[in-house]
Scaffold this motif. Structure first.
Motif, PDB file in Angstrom:
ATOM      1  N   TRP A   1      39.259  32.285  39.885  1.00 41.70           N
ATOM      2  CA  TRP A   1      38.974  30.905  40.239  1.00 41.70           C
ATOM      3  C   TRP A   1      37.555  30.566  39.802  1.00 41.70           C
ATOM      4  CZ3 TRP A   1      42.042  34.185  42.772  1.00 41.70           C
ATOM      5  CH2 TRP A   1      43.295  33.726  43.210  1.00 41.70           C
ATOM      6  N   ASP A   2      37.366  29.360  39.240  1.00 40.67           N
ATOM      7  CA  ASP A   2      36.032  28.972  38.794  1.00 40.67           C
ATOM      8  C   ASP A   2      35.323  28.148  39.877  1.00 40.67           C
ATOM      9  OD1 ASP A   2      36.893  26.303  38.632  1.00 40.67           O
ATOM     10  OD2 ASP A   2      37.126  26.323  36.454  1.00 40.67           O
ATOM     11  N   VAL A   3      34.079  27.741  39.579  1.00 38.82           N
ATOM     12  CA  VAL A   3      33.257  27.055  40.574  1.00 38.82           C
ATOM     13  C   VAL A   3      33.755  25.652  40.878  1.00 38.82           C
ATOM     14  CG1 VAL A   3      31.168  28.388  40.147  1.00 38.82           C
ATOM     15  CG2 VAL A   3      31.633  26.347  38.759  1.00 38.82           C
ATOM     16  N   ASP A   4      34.690  25.152  40.107  1.00 41.93           N
ATOM     17  CA  ASP A   4      35.294  23.853  40.387  1.00 41.93           C
ATOM     18  C   ASP A   4      36.635  23.971  41.088  1.00 41.93           C
ATOM     19  OD1 ASP A   4      33.528  21.699  39.085  1.00 41.93           O
ATOM     20  OD2 ASP A   4      33.668  23.235  37.535  1.00 41.93           O
ATOM     21  N   GLY A   5      37.013  25.208  41.433  1.00 45.19           N
ATOM     22  CA  GLY A   5      38.265  25.415  42.149  1.00 45.19           C
ATOM     23  C   GLY A   5      39.486  25.542  41.268  1.00 45.19           C
ATOM     24  N   ASN A   6      39.300  25.552  39.942  1.00 45.98           N
ATOM     25  CA  ASN A   6      40.428  25.736  39.029  1.00 45.98           C
ATOM     26  C   ASN A   6      40.866  27.193  39.033  1.00 45.98           C
ATOM     27  OD1 ASN A   6      40.244  22.995  37.976  1.00 45.98           O
ATOM     28  ND2 ASN A   6      38.419  23.685  36.879  1.00 45.98           N
ATOM     29  N   ALA A   7      42.170  27.406  39.031  1.00 41.37           N
ATOM     30  CA  ALA A   7      42.735  28.758  39.054  1.00 41.37           C
ATOM     31  C   ALA A   7      43.302  29.120  37.685  1.00 41.37           C
ATOM     32  CB  ALA A   7      43.832  28.847  40.108  1.00 41.37           C
ATOM     33  N   TYR A   8      43.186  30.407  37.330  1.00 41.67           N
ATOM     34  CA  TYR A   8      43.650  30.887  36.035  1.00 41.67           C
ATOM     35  C   TYR A   8      44.327  32.252  36.168  1.00 41.67           C
ATOM     36  CZ  TYR A   8      39.954  27.610  34.690  1.00 41.67           C
ATOM     37  OH  TYR A   8      39.139  26.515  34.585  1.00 41.67           O
ATOM     38  N   ILE A   9      45.290  32.493  35.308  1.00 47.64           N
ATOM     39  CA  ILE A   9      45.731  33.860  35.031  1.00 47.64           C
ATOM     40  C   ILE A   9      44.810  34.373  33.942  1.00 47.64           C
ATOM     41  CG2 ILE A   9      47.630  35.344  34.267  1.00 47.64           C
ATOM     42  CD1 ILE A   9      49.550  33.092  35.123  1.00 47.64           C
ATOM     43  N   GLU A  10      44.193  35.518  34.171  1.00 53.54           N
ATOM     44  CA  GLU A  10      43.143  35.987  33.261  1.00 53.54           C
ATOM     45  C   GLU A  10      43.615  37.132  32.379  1.00 53.54           C
ATOM     46  OE1 GLU A  10      38.943  38.090  32.771  1.00 53.54           O
ATOM     47  OE2 GLU A  10      39.792  38.101  34.782  1.00 53.54           O
ATOM     48  N   TYR A  11      43.145  37.116  31.123  1.00 53.44           N
ATOM     49  CA  TYR A  11      43.470  38.178  30.168  1.00 53.44           C
ATOM     50  C   TYR A  11      42.237  38.747  29.469  1.00 53.44           C
ATOM     51  CZ  TYR A  11      48.369  37.063  30.754  1.00 53.44           C
ATOM     52  OH  TYR A  11      49.626  36.881  31.290  1.00 53.44           O
ATOM     53  N   GLY A  12      41.055  38.455  29.990  1.00 50.80           N
ATOM     54  CA  GLY A  12      39.868  39.138  29.495  1.00 50.80           C
ATOM     55  C   GLY A  12      39.614  40.378  30.320  1.00 50.80           C
ATOM     56  N   MET A  13      39.945  40.279  31.617  1.00 46.72           N
ATOM     57  CA  MET A  13      39.823  41.379  32.577  1.00 46.72           C
ATOM     58  C   MET A  13      38.459  42.060  32.481  1.00 46.72           C
ATOM     59  SD  MET A  13      42.610  40.771  34.016  1.00 46.72           S
ATOM     60  CE  MET A  13      42.337  41.923  35.357  1.00 46.72           C
TER      61      MET A  13
ATOM     62  N   SER B   1      46.655  43.790  32.870  1.00 48.92           N
ATOM     63  CA  SER B   1      46.239  44.742  33.893  1.00 48.92           C
ATOM     64  C   SER B   1      47.472  45.225  34.656  1.00 48.92           C
ATOM     65  CB  SER B   1      45.259  44.093  34.872  1.00 48.92           C
ATOM     66  OG  SER B   1      45.945  43.200  35.749  1.00 48.92           O
ATOM     67  N   TYR B   2      47.245  46.146  35.575  1.00 50.31           N
ATOM     68  CA  TYR B   2      48.326  46.683  36.395  1.00 50.31           C
ATOM     69  C   TYR B   2      48.891  45.627  37.342  1.00 50.31           C
ATOM     70  CZ  TYR B   2      50.764  50.419  39.000  1.00 50.31           C
ATOM     71  OH  TYR B   2      51.709  51.234  39.586  1.00 50.31           O
ATOM     72  N   THR B   3      48.149  44.529  37.543  1.00 49.74           N
ATOM     73  CA  THR B   3      48.600  43.477  38.455  1.00 49.74           C
ATOM     74  C   THR B   3      49.192  42.270  37.733  1.00 49.74           C
ATOM     75  OG1 THR B   3      46.270  42.828  38.579  1.00 49.74           O
ATOM     76  CG2 THR B   3      47.151  44.076  40.418  1.00 49.74           C
TER      77      THR B   3
END
Length: 460
Positions: free
Chosen positions: A52-64, A393-395
């Protein structure tokens, strides 16, 4: 599908960060120049494969975390181990007992090594390997694989890049280059510099896998010419195999360097290798001059050791590597199918091993393009995916992969329009840039882009 355009808090923090911090961040790969203008500038939290970023936006992340988080953010068993250890203190006047436990667990996992010494980051480990190789051989020159983008922040490597300001030419001239999967380029190096090369350092694999018996043949070439064979396993370690890529490819390095996924995001790295070389950095051998190998105040913090032990236990007891390969394979297949549906299969390519994927973005002429990379990042970020790479990732569960493919599918429609009518009409602001460049481009003031802060709208 919500379309994320609100980065108001990120933009406020960007201005302050660049005033206080050179580059605005402490890691070049995380800098604003690596992302499009419409992107989150700062992350507040992560859980599993979500951030989650500082503006409250949520992401699925792939930089890990630049591939350092293999299990997932805030992984429970790792956090539990860290919490318990921190309650007993993190740094003492003498070594902590956990240092022996961590070394034991590491050498149980990485069976190609006989001794290990821990530090905090990959640069310290690889630079220590180069110093040790020079001490062992009495030679000055180092050869590094020119096809692999990063080995250290230290002068011996950075001096070979475009970003070599401040590094004396005499130092730059001590590092040579060779090509991956090209034994002839190594033959030529040894022929041009007989008896002068101390070590070759190479990643076991990256976008390309070793062809046939390449790694063992490369090691033989090193030994035939009196040089040490060093593997940089910062990325491949605990992603290709629990024992490192060298175990997968059946080759034993003289020295090898691990990090990133070793601590699941906590700061720990390792220099490992054969006893006959590693002992030169010890206090018991008396035959050779001492090597100042690794000595860092925070190199053996107890909580980082606890994180590494807990992480290695998960890899040992659960099918982490298998999961990474399975999910990476599903992601690759889905993205390639989506790209083909939009007629951009020749312009978007997924590359690398399934457990550690990345991608290439090509322009209408089939050439690598930062502008098209920025556009793809812009459009996937807008659809809730933060993917500077495609590292699972594993998750990362099935629904995360499906959601990601759906988001890329929408982004590919924009990519197709950009190929047909020009990328400038689709990309907001300047494109991202490569890290290693001689000069910066003039900055675009945020104030000149009033459309950066918008309410969320719906994608048609």
């Amino acid at each position: 599908m919500s379309y994320i355009r609100n980065f108001e808090n990120s933009n406020l923090l960007r201005r302050r960060a660049h005033h206080l911090i050179p580059g605005g961040s402490h890691t070049y790969a995380k800098g604003d120049d690596q992302f499009p203008v419409l992107s989150p500038g700062f992350i507040t939290k992560g859980l599993g494969c979500h951030v989650w970023d500082v503006d409250g936006n949520a992401y699925i992340e792939y930089g890990m975390g630049n591939r350092s988080v293999g299990l997932g953010h805030a992984y429970p068993s790792v956090l539990d181990a860290v919490h318990k250890t921190l309650e007993q203190g993190s740094n003492f006047t003498r070594p902590a007992a956990i240092e022996v436990s961590c070394a034991t667990k590491f050498l149980d996992m990485v069976r190609t090594a006989e001794m290990v010494k821990f530090c905090k980051d990959g640069s310290h480990a690889t630079t220590a390997a180069m110093r040790l190789a020079r001490a062992v051989t009495g030679r000055d020159l180092i050869a590094r694989c020119s096809d692999h983008p990063f080995f250290a922040t230290d002068d011996w490597f950075i001096g070979t890049t475009e970003m070599n300001a401040g590094i004396p030419k005499a130092v730059r001239d001590l590092t040579l280059g060779f090509r991956y999967n090209d034994l002839e380029s190594v033959h030529m190096l040894f022929a041009r510099h007989p008896g002068r090369i101390a070590a070759l350092i190479v990643e076991p694999a990256r976008g390309d896998e070793p062809a046939g018996d390449y790694l063992r043949a490369l090691k033989a070439l090193c030994h035939d010419n009196g040089a040490l064979f060093v593997l940089d396993e910062m990325i491949t370690g605990f992603r290709w195999h629990n024992g490192g890529a060298q175990q997968l490819f059946d080759v034993v390095a003289d020295l090898s360097c691990f990090g990133k996924a070793l601590g699941n995001g906590f700061a720990i790295s390792a220099l490992a290798g054969k006893r006959e070389f590693m002992e030169l950095g010890g206090i018991e051998q008396t035959e050779r001059p001492r090597v100042f190998l690794l000595s860092t105040t925070h190199g053996a913090e107890t909580h980082a050791m606890a994180a590494a032990i807990a992480t290695m236990k998960v890899y040992e007891q659960e099918p982490v590597i298998e999961h990474l390969h399975r999910q990476g394979t599903s992601l690759r297949t889905g993205l390639e199918q989506a790209a083909a549906r939009h007629g951009i299969g020749e312009f978007f390519r997924v590359v690398g091993r399934a457990s550690c994927l990345s991608y290439m973005t090509l322009d209408e002429n089939g050439l690598p393009s930062q502008a098209f990379r920025s556009l793809l990042l812009q459009e996937t970020i807008a659809r809730g995916i933060l993917a500077p790479s495609l590292v699972v990732s594993y998750t990362h569960e099935n629904q995360d992969i499906e959601r990601t493919i759906e988001a890329f599918d929408g982004a590919f429609a924009v990519y197709r329009r950009a190929l047909d009518s020009g990328v400038a009409g689709q990309l907001v602001g300047r494109p991202s840039d490569v890290v290693f460049r001689k000069y910066n481009q003039p900055a675009v003031p945020l104030a000149s882009l009033p459309h950066l802060v918008r309410a969320k709208t719906e994608v048609a």
